[in-house]
Motif scaffolding. Structure first.
Motif, mmCIF file in Angstrom:
data_model
loop_
_atom_site.group_PDB
_atom_site.id
_atom_site.type_symbol
_atom_site.label_atom_id
_atom_site.label_comp_id
_atom_site.label_asym_id
_atom_site.label_seq_id
_atom_site.Cartn_x
_atom_site.Cartn_y
_atom_site.Cartn_z
ATOM 1 N N UNK A 273 -5.828 12.478 -12.094
ATOM 2 C CA UNK A 273 -7.193 12.232 -11.647
ATOM 3 C C UNK A 273 -7.673 10.908 -12.218
ATOM 4 N N UNK A 274 -8.381 10.139 -11.398
ATOM 5 C CA UNK A 274 -8.896 8.855 -11.859
ATOM 6 C C UNK A 274 -10.180 8.525 -11.119
ATOM 7 N N UNK A 275 -10.940 7.600 -11.695
ATOM 8 C CA UNK A 275 -12.190 7.183 -11.059
ATOM 9 C C UNK A 275 -11.940 6.709 -9.632
ATOM 10 N N UNK A 276 -12.880 7.003 -8.755
ATOM 11 C CA UNK A 276 -12.772 6.594 -7.355
ATOM 12 C C UNK A 276 -13.250 5.153 -7.230
ATOM 13 N N UNK A 277 -12.328 4.237 -7.609
ATOM 14 C CA UNK A 277 -12.625 2.804 -7.584
ATOM 15 C C UNK A 277 -11.525 2.066 -6.848
ATOM 16 N N UNK A 278 -11.901 0.983 -6.172
ATOM 17 C CA UNK A 278 -10.910 0.082 -5.587
ATOM 18 C C UNK A 278 -10.561 -0.959 -6.646
ATOM 19 N N UNK A 279 -9.678 -0.555 -7.573
ATOM 20 C CA UNK A 279 -9.325 -1.378 -8.726
ATOM 21 C C UNK A 279 -7.836 -1.672 -8.710
ATOM 22 N N UNK A 280 -7.485 -2.929 -8.898
ATOM 23 C CA UNK A 280 -6.076 -3.311 -8.931
ATOM 24 C C UNK A 280 -5.343 -2.592 -10.061
ATOM 25 N N UNK A 281 -5.972 -2.536 -11.219
ATOM 26 C CA UNK A 281 -5.336 -1.897 -12.374
ATOM 27 C C UNK A 281 -5.119 -0.408 -12.109
ATOM 28 N N UNK A 282 -6.163 0.263 -11.633
ATOM 29 C CA UNK A 282 -6.041 1.703 -11.374
ATOM 30 C C UNK A 282 -5.039 1.990 -10.259
ATOM 31 N N UNK A 283 -5.024 1.171 -9.236
ATOM 32 C CA UNK A 283 -4.064 1.373 -8.145
ATOM 33 C C UNK A 283 -2.635 1.209 -8.643
ATOM 34 N N UNK A 284 -2.398 0.185 -9.463
ATOM 35 C CA UNK A 284 -1.048 -0.039 -9.987
ATOM 36 C C UNK A 284 -0.638 1.080 -10.940
ATOM 37 N N UNK A 285 -1.557 1.503 -11.797
ATOM 38 C CA UNK A 285 -1.261 2.584 -12.737
ATOM 39 C C UNK A 285 -0.982 3.884 -11.990
ATOM 40 N N UNK A 286 -1.777 4.165 -10.973
ATOM 41 C CA UNK A 286 -1.584 5.388 -10.193
ATOM 42 C C UNK A 286 -0.221 5.387 -9.510
ATOM 43 N N UNK A 287 0.160 4.266 -8.920
ATOM 44 C CA UNK A 287 1.471 4.176 -8.258
ATOM 45 C C UNK A 287 2.599 4.405 -9.255
ATOM 46 N N UNK A 288 2.478 3.824 -10.468
ATOM 47 C CA UNK A 288 3.526 3.988 -11.477
ATOM 48 C C UNK A 288 3.596 5.423 -11.962
ATOM 49 N N UNK A 289 2.451 6.045 -12.227
ATOM 50 C CA UNK A 289 2.435 7.427 -12.707
ATOM 51 C C UNK A 289 3.037 8.360 -11.667
ATOM 52 N N UNK A 290 2.655 8.209 -10.418
ATOM 53 C CA UNK A 290 3.167 9.083 -9.365
ATOM 54 C C UNK A 290 4.664 8.908 -9.159
ATOM 55 N N UNK A 291 5.154 7.664 -9.258
ATOM 56 C CA UNK A 291 6.588 7.410 -9.067
ATOM 57 C C UNK A 291 7.412 8.044 -10.194
ATOM 58 N N UNK A 292 6.988 7.865 -11.435
ATOM 59 C CA UNK A 292 7.733 8.431 -12.556
ATOM 60 C C UNK A 292 7.635 9.958 -12.556
ATOM 61 N N UNK A 293 6.466 10.488 -12.232
ATOM 62 C CA UNK A 293 6.319 11.943 -12.171
ATOM 63 C C UNK A 293 7.219 12.536 -11.107
ATOM 64 N N UNK A 294 7.373 11.846 -9.985
ATOM 65 C CA UNK A 294 8.243 12.360 -8.914
ATOM 66 C C UNK A 294 9.679 12.483 -9.377
ATOM 67 N N UNK A 295 10.098 11.605 -10.291
ATOM 68 C CA UNK A 295 11.466 11.647 -10.807
ATOM 69 C C UNK A 295 11.611 12.612 -11.984
ATOM 70 N N UNK A 296 10.502 13.000 -12.624
ATOM 71 C CA UNK A 296 10.577 13.718 -13.897
ATOM 72 C C UNK A 296 10.114 15.171 -13.823
ATOM 73 N N UNK A 297 9.197 15.475 -12.900
ATOM 74 C CA UNK A 297 8.618 16.811 -12.851
ATOM 75 C C UNK A 297 9.194 17.608 -11.695
ATOM 76 N N UNK A 298 8.978 18.900 -11.764
ATOM 77 C CA UNK A 298 9.468 19.803 -10.717
ATOM 78 C C UNK A 298 8.623 19.659 -9.464
#
Length: 298
Positions: A273-298
């Motif tokens: 969950x993250x703030x509903x902002x059009x932020x470059x930092x948040x967008x990049x962080x979200x993409x990285x978190x989702x990609x690593x979670x897809x490889x690591x979690x069930x």
């Protein structure tokens, strides 16, 4: 009511993040008296007390929406300034992103998500740790920008994405398993054998026992609020406990532990969950978190 002053909002965020008027003054390079005057002026504008004067200082219910607004404005302001100045425009200032993560994610997969982000000297992270059932509270209070949480419903003003499930196995040292679980994880054994629990917010061991036995049990508990110490306590026979699958597999392969409930696991769904902002930092962080979670979690 007059408009909100951005300097006063930044001061509110500094007081809560640093924990005191004195520490906020050091961060902002002003005196504690100036900090106090800014907070008082903001409270007069809003007509509410915004800060609990305690140690550490905390935002009141009225202060939390303003705290969240202060963080959002600071993030967007720095990004807009950087874009306006361009690559040769000089240093726009540091961007610090506060994120809260549960201990097992922090000890396993989450650091890899941070490492996926491009190296940016002006970007730093303030990583907080809390139980996955409670991390969304810091997001709701405006203390953090994003959270790894077990809460699937979006916090007001936030976006939510499913990450997958963290799987846990019930492990014990061979000696403890022989003593307490020779006949398996029976209700009688589960109610008497000592269990290792991360902290008083950690309920997954008791949830696992209710799932297996259909009963609410009250075994002896050892609280060990450190992932390495938690795992070592189980290996040394202090008690049994639920261990994240990545760590559990290594312990089982090394013979340090045995699975006391073969074929039975506990899956804890996690969400970003993250703030509903059009932020470059948040967008990049979200993409990285989702990609690593897809490889690591069930």
């Amino acid at each position: 009511m007059d408009g909100l002053d951005s300097t006063q909002l930044r001061t509110l965020a500094a007081v809560v993040s640093e924990g005191s008027f004195e520490a906020a003054g050091r961060l902002l390079h002003v005196t504690p008296s100036a900090v106090s005057q800014r907070i008082k002026a903001l409270e007069e504008t809003v007509g509410q007390v915004l800060v609990r004067r305690q140690r550490p200082c905390d935002a009141t219910e009225a202060g939390r929406p303003l705290l969240r607004l202060a963080g959002q404005l600071a993030l967007l302001e720095r990004e807009a300034l950087a874009d306006a100045r361009g690559p040769l425009g000089g240093d726009p200032g540091r961007t610090r992103v506060a994120v809260v993560v549960n201990a097992d994610s922090l000890a396993t997969w989450f650091p890899a998500a941070l490492a996926r982000l491009p190296a940016r000297p002006e970007l730093s992270f303030d990583i907080r740790q809390d139980d996955q059932d409670h991390t969304a509270e810091l997001l709701r209070d405006g203390v953090v920008t994003a959270a790894v949480t077990a809460q699937r419903e979006a916090v007001q003003g936030c976006r939510v994405r499913p990450l997958g499930a963290m799987r846990y196995r019930a492990l014990a040292a061979p000696s403890l398993a022989d003593r307490w679980f020779a006949d398996g994880l029976t209700p009688a054994a589960a109610g008497a054998a000592p269990v290792v629990v991360f902290d008083r917010k950690d309920q997954i061991q008791h949830r696992f026992l209710r799932t297996l036995t259909g009963r609410t049990l009250d075994p002896p508990v050892h609280y060990v609020p450190s992932v390495p110490a938690f795992n070592e306590s189980i290996q040394l026979g202090l008690g049994w406990g639920l261990v994240a699958e990545r760590i559990a597999d290594a312990d089982l392969a090394a013979g340090n532990c045995v699975d006391i409930a073969p074929g039975r696991v506990l899956d804890v769904p996690l969400y970003w969950q993250h703030w509903r902002l059009d932020s470059q930092v948040l967008n990049a962080l979200t993409a990285a978190v989702c990609a690593v979670a897809a490889d690591s979690l069930r």
